[in-house]
Enzyme design. Structure first.
Site, PDB file in Angstrom:
ATOM      1  N   ARG A 104       0.816  -1.095   0.030  1.00 13.15           N
ATOM      2  CA  ARG A 104       0.008   0.091  -0.002  1.00 13.15           C
ATOM      3  C   ARG A 104       0.884   1.208   0.127  1.00 13.15           C
ATOM      4  NH1 ARG A 104      -4.356   1.274   4.704  1.00 13.15           N
ATOM      5  NH2 ARG A 104      -2.311   1.579   5.835  1.00 13.15           N
ATOM      6  N   THR A 108      -0.616   7.845  -1.062  1.00 11.20           N
ATOM      7  CA  THR A 108      -1.922   7.549  -1.769  1.00 11.20           C
ATOM      8  C   THR A 108      -2.873   6.459  -1.278  1.00 11.20           C
ATOM      9  OG1 THR A 108      -1.341   5.985  -3.160  1.00 11.20           O
ATOM     10  CG2 THR A 108      -0.734   8.234  -4.015  1.00 11.20           C
TER      11      THR A 108
HETATM   12  C1  PRP Z   1      -1.074  -4.159   5.001  1.00 13.19           C
HETATM   13  C2  PRP Z   1      -2.038  -5.136   5.025  1.00 13.19           C
HETATM   14  C3  PRP Z   1      -2.692  -5.389   3.748  1.00 13.19           C
HETATM   15  C4  PRP Z   1      -2.878  -3.875   3.536  1.00 13.19           C
HETATM   16  C5  PRP Z   1      -4.482  -3.331   4.206  1.00 13.19           C
HETATM   17  O1  PRP Z   1      -0.190  -4.475   3.853  1.00 13.19           O
HETATM   18  O2  PRP Z   1      -1.332  -6.451   4.945  1.00 13.19           O
HETATM   19  O3  PRP Z   1      -2.393  -5.954   2.642  1.00 13.19           O
HETATM   20  O4  PRP Z   1      -1.938  -3.347   4.340  1.00 13.19           O
HETATM   21  O5  PRP Z   1      -4.595  -2.054   3.802  1.00 13.19           O
HETATM   22  P1  PRP Z   1      -5.624  -1.635   2.567  1.00 13.19           P
HETATM   23  O6  PRP Z   1      -6.940  -2.435   2.966  1.00 13.19           O
HETATM   24  O7  PRP Z   1      -5.940  -0.251   2.821  1.00 13.19           O
HETATM   25  O8  PRP Z   1      -5.178  -1.893   1.421  1.00 13.19           O
HETATM   26  P2  PRP Z   1       1.089  -3.447   3.711  1.00 13.19           P
HETATM   27  O9  PRP Z   1       0.705  -2.493   2.325  1.00 13.19           O
HETATM   28  O10 PRP Z   1       1.408  -2.570   4.849  1.00 13.19           O
HETATM   29  O11 PRP Z   1       2.093  -4.230   3.217  1.00 13.19           O
HETATM   30  P3  PRP Z   1       3.179  -5.366   3.895  1.00 13.19           P
HETATM   31  O12 PRP Z   1       2.111  -6.452   4.054  1.00 13.19           O
HETATM   32  O13 PRP Z   1       4.106  -5.880   2.912  1.00 13.19           O
HETATM   33  O14 PRP Z   1       3.489  -4.864   5.325  1.00 13.19           O
HETATM   34  N1  URA Z   2      -2.066  -2.341   7.280  1.00 12.77           N
HETATM   35  C1  URA Z   2      -1.710  -2.666   8.519  1.00 12.77           C
HETATM   36  O1  URA Z   2      -0.837  -3.547   8.665  1.00 12.77           O
HETATM   37  N2  URA Z   2      -2.417  -2.330   9.669  1.00 12.77           N
HETATM   38  C2  URA Z   2      -3.373  -1.293   9.519  1.00 12.77           C
HETATM   39  O2  URA Z   2      -4.047  -1.178  10.708  1.00 12.77           O
HETATM   40  C3  URA Z   2      -3.961  -1.161   8.115  1.00 12.77           C
HETATM   41  C4  URA Z   2      -3.026  -1.559   7.201  1.00 12.77           C
END
Ligand code: PRP
Ligand code: URA
Length: 209
Positions: A104, A108
């Site tokens: 994410r 943005t």
């Molecule tokens: C986190 C989580 C989801 C996403 C959720 O991943 O594991 O994939 O955020 O957020 P959203 O519903 O707003 O899209 P992150 O992008 O932090 O990546 P990571 O798992 O590599 O830490």
């Molecule tokens: N991704 C995370 O890991 N934690 C949150 O609370 C939201 C997105």
């Protein structure tokens, strides 16, 4: 019509509390996420069809039951979804595992795809998409779309904690996908984190912060 199932088994709820606790370190966090994923696998497979088979026990013949229907695929959204894979595989050991890499964008909050590797027969499988956090819903919705674009028809989404915003987004974008979660929390904060949530799932799993 998509449905939301809140899995409120006492063991799941107890372990989720330990996962949320800021004092829980990475080792215990990883173990607990795996254990909850295993318990969720039990709940999520409750509608799997059975067929009757004839086998022999050491004492005699019996008509017994086996799971029938499509095979299963587990698709973690990288990276935090990886924490749930082994728990799921403990109960569904013959499942194949595909990976979808999304992160994410911190500014943005839009999902950015960076990796995809799926089983060759993915379109013939019932897929269980796993990610601990359903926040804005952008990542899960994009991952599901990604799988549908490759011809997948049957998808369930399993997460530990969902925000109302994420549930709304997935339901709007994919009204054929049921959502299974251990908790529906209050809201998102200004940085798109779930409140009260558990913090950053990936960082807590892998000790990166
Ligand atoms: C986190 C989580 C989801 C996403 C959720 O991943 O594991 O994939 O955020 O957020 P959203 O519903 O707003 O899209 P992150 O992008 O932090 O990546 P990571 O798992 O590599 O830490
Ligand atoms: N991704 C995370 O890991 N934690 C949150 O609370 C939201 C997105």
């Amino acid at each position: 019509m998509s449905e939301v199932f809140v899995l409120d088994h006492p063991l799941i709820q107890h372990k989720l509390t330990l996962i949320r606790d800021e004092r829980t370190g990475s080792k215990e966090f990883r173990e607990l996420v795996e254990e909850v994923a295993m318990l969720m696998a039990y709940e999520v497979t409750v509608d799997f069809p059975l067929k009757e088979v004839n086998i022999n026990t050491p004492v005699g013949p019996v008509k017994a039951k086996k799971i029938s229907g499509r095979k299963v695929g587990i698709v973690p959204i990288l990276r935090a979804g990886l924490g749930m894979v082994n728990g799921m595989l403990q109960l569904i050991p013959t499942a194949k595992v595909g990976h979808v890499g999304l992160y994410r964008d911190p500014d943005t909050l839009q999902p950015v795809e960076y990796y995809c590797k799926l089983p060759t027969d993915v379109t013939e499988r019932n897929l269980i998409v796993i990610d601990p956090m359903l926040a804005t819903g952008g990542s899960a919705s994009a991952a599901i779309q990604f799988l549908k674009d490759r011809g997948v028809q049957s998808i369930k989404l399993v997460c530990l904690i969902a925000a109302p915003e994420g549930i709304k987004k997935v339901k709007e974008d994919h009204d054929d996908v049921n959502i299974y979660t251990a908790a529906v929390d209050e809201k998102l904060n200004d940085h798109g984190y779930i409140v009260p949530g558990l913090g950053d799932a990936g960082d807590r799993l892998f000790g990166t912060k």
